[in-house]
Design a protein around this motif. Structure first.
Motif, PDB file in Angstrom:
ATOM      1  N   TRP B  27       0.690  -1.123  -0.007  1.00 47.13           N
ATOM      2  CA  TRP B  27      -0.037  -0.019   0.029  1.00 47.13           C
ATOM      3  C   TRP B  27       0.796   1.318   0.143  1.00 47.13           C
ATOM      4  O   TRP B  27       2.012   1.090   0.298  1.00 47.13           O
ATOM      5  N   ALA B  28       0.295   2.268  -0.380  1.00 42.61           N
ATOM      6  CA  ALA B  28       1.102   3.588  -0.578  1.00 42.61           C
ATOM      7  C   ALA B  28       0.198   4.577   0.010  1.00 42.61           C
ATOM      8  O   ALA B  28      -0.982   4.830  -0.452  1.00 42.61           O
ATOM      9  N   ASN B  50     -10.382   6.625 -12.315  1.00 43.11           N
ATOM     10  CA  ASN B  50     -10.219   5.766 -13.434  1.00 43.11           C
ATOM     11  C   ASN B  50      -9.893   4.249 -13.205  1.00 43.11           C
ATOM     12  O   ASN B  50     -10.365   3.356 -13.868  1.00 43.11           O
ATOM     13  N   LEU B  51      -8.785   4.039 -12.436  1.00 46.80           N
ATOM     14  CA  LEU B  51      -8.177   2.926 -11.937  1.00 46.80           C
ATOM     15  C   LEU B  51      -9.021   2.303 -11.104  1.00 46.80           C
ATOM     16  O   LEU B  51      -9.183   0.955 -11.093  1.00 46.80           O
ATOM     17  N   TYR B  56      -8.999  -1.881 -10.307  1.00 48.39           N
ATOM     18  CA  TYR B  56      -7.276  -2.110 -10.227  1.00 48.39           C
ATOM     19  C   TYR B  56      -6.894  -1.475  -8.945  1.00 48.39           C
ATOM     20  O   TYR B  56      -5.961  -2.099  -8.597  1.00 48.39           O
ATOM     21  N   VAL B  57      -7.347  -0.543  -8.586  1.00 53.68           N
ATOM     22  CA  VAL B  57      -6.669   0.205  -7.365  1.00 53.68           C
ATOM     23  C   VAL B  57      -7.837   0.373  -6.288  1.00 53.68           C
ATOM     24  O   VAL B  57      -8.978   0.832  -6.620  1.00 53.68           O
ATOM     25  N   GLU B  58      -7.628   0.004  -4.992  1.00 51.94           N
ATOM     26  CA  GLU B  58      -8.326   0.073  -3.825  1.00 51.94           C
ATOM     27  C   GLU B  58      -7.984   1.320  -2.851  1.00 51.94           C
ATOM     28  O   GLU B  58      -6.785   1.492  -2.852  1.00 51.94           O
ATOM     29  N   VAL B  59      -9.028   2.062  -2.685  1.00 50.99           N
ATOM     30  CA  VAL B  59      -8.715   3.324  -1.803  1.00 50.99           C
ATOM     31  C   VAL B  59      -9.318   3.112  -0.526  1.00 50.99           C
ATOM     32  O   VAL B  59     -10.427   2.669  -0.189  1.00 50.99           O
ATOM     33  N   THR B  70      -4.965   9.132   2.903  1.00 48.03           N
ATOM     34  CA  THR B  70      -5.632   8.149   2.042  1.00 48.03           C
ATOM     35  C   THR B  70      -4.448   7.231   1.570  1.00 48.03           C
ATOM     36  O   THR B  70      -3.458   7.765   1.175  1.00 48.03           O
ATOM     37  N   TRP B  71      -4.996   6.086   1.475  1.00 49.80           N
ATOM     38  CA  TRP B  71      -3.940   5.001   0.925  1.00 49.80           C
ATOM     39  C   TRP B  71      -4.464   4.289  -0.183  1.00 49.80           C
ATOM     40  O   TRP B  71      -5.723   3.936  -0.473  1.00 49.80           O
TER      41      TRP B  71
END
Lengths: 166, 110
Positions: B27-28, B50-51, B56-59, B70-71
């Motif tokens: 995670w970042a 968009n991702l 594709y990306v989890e927030v 926010t990770w």
């Protein structure tokens, strides 16, 4: 990039993927105050064996608890953020041969310490000196050491997987 | 020449950069990605949306002390999409190299 990229565009995209992965590995660092805290604790624990021999037991325990707490905090998003880490590296991004190398160095250092132990070399305030050296190394070179490790990871990764291969 | 399966979403260099960055992390933080990719908050937020739409990306959002954070993390489908996209890009490069070497072999020697 267009819907059907040319070979040059594809090669450029692959180079960018590799560059971004390297960039991610090279940009992981923690807060300076954590280094300072660890340096202080290491110095106090080692110095205590010279000045307070009876405290040798709890000083080792303090170090172990601190290391364990640090490791556990790094595993959580909030804990890591509190320690100044903005990202956590994915284990799969670290090449197995690098992990093996680190373990080999660790085992070699432990073996060397056990080999030296029976010699009973007595240096006055040896533990205090050792604590001061370790603390200074951690404070002054901590970030450099981490950057060096990241560079080693990148080098061993690029040797094993070129051109964006996962 | 067969066209490899490229991910249309990852054809955008900025999105590819974000996904490649996240691929090396569990995670970042949003600001870490923003600083490395060199985007503004709003531009990165748009790309992340968009991702995140195809998963594709989890927030994840939360607080550290009083500060909101926010990770971001690349999901399994995001990892899979990146692997497939990189494989397709490699295929394009290899096809071009093969075509080049065949062309050179067919050329009459001077």
């Amino acid at each position: 990039m267009v819907e059907h990229p040319s070979a040059e565009e594809a090669a450029r995209a692959l180079r960018d993927v590799d560059r971004r992965r390297d960039q991610a590995l090279g940009s992981l660092h923690g807060a300076k105050w954590v280094d300072l805290t660890f340096a202080l604790v290491i110095f106090l624990c080692l110095a205590s064996t010279d000045f307070l021999p009876s405290a040798a037991g709890w000083s080792g325990l303090t170090m172990a608890v601190l290391a364990l707490g640090y490791g556990l905090l790094l595993r959580t998003r909030r804990g890591a953020a509190w320690l100044g880490h903005s990202a956590r590296v994915d284990r799969s991004a670290i090449p197995p041969r690098f992990v093996l190398g680190v373990w080999l160095v660790f085992v070699a250092v432990c073996a060397a310490m056990f080999a030296v132990r029976p010699l009973h070399v007595q240096i006055p305030y040896g533990s205090t000196i050792m604590g001061a050296v370790l603390a200074i190394v951690l404070v002054v070179f901590g970030q450099h050491l981490r950057r060096g490790l990241a560079a080693l990871v990148r080098r061993s990764r690029s040797g094993g997987a070129a051109d964006g291969h996962a | 020449m067969a066209t490899p399966d490229l991910d249309p979403l990852l054809l955008d260099p900025t999105r590819l950069s974000i996904v490649a960055l996240l691929a090396s992390t569990e995670w970042a933080e949003f600001r870490w990605v923003r600083d490395l990719v060199g985007l503004s908050d709003s531009a990165l937020s748009k790309q992340i949306t968009n991702l995140a739409n195809p998963g594709y990306v989890e927030v994840k959002k939360g607080y550290v002390g009083k500060r909101p954070r926010t990770w971001l993390n690349l999901s399994d489908s995001g990892h899979q999409a990146l692997r497939a996209h990189v494989a397709a890009l490699n295929q394009i490069v290899e096809q071009s190299q093969r075509a080049g070497s065949t062309h050179r072999a067919e050329e009459p020697s001077a």
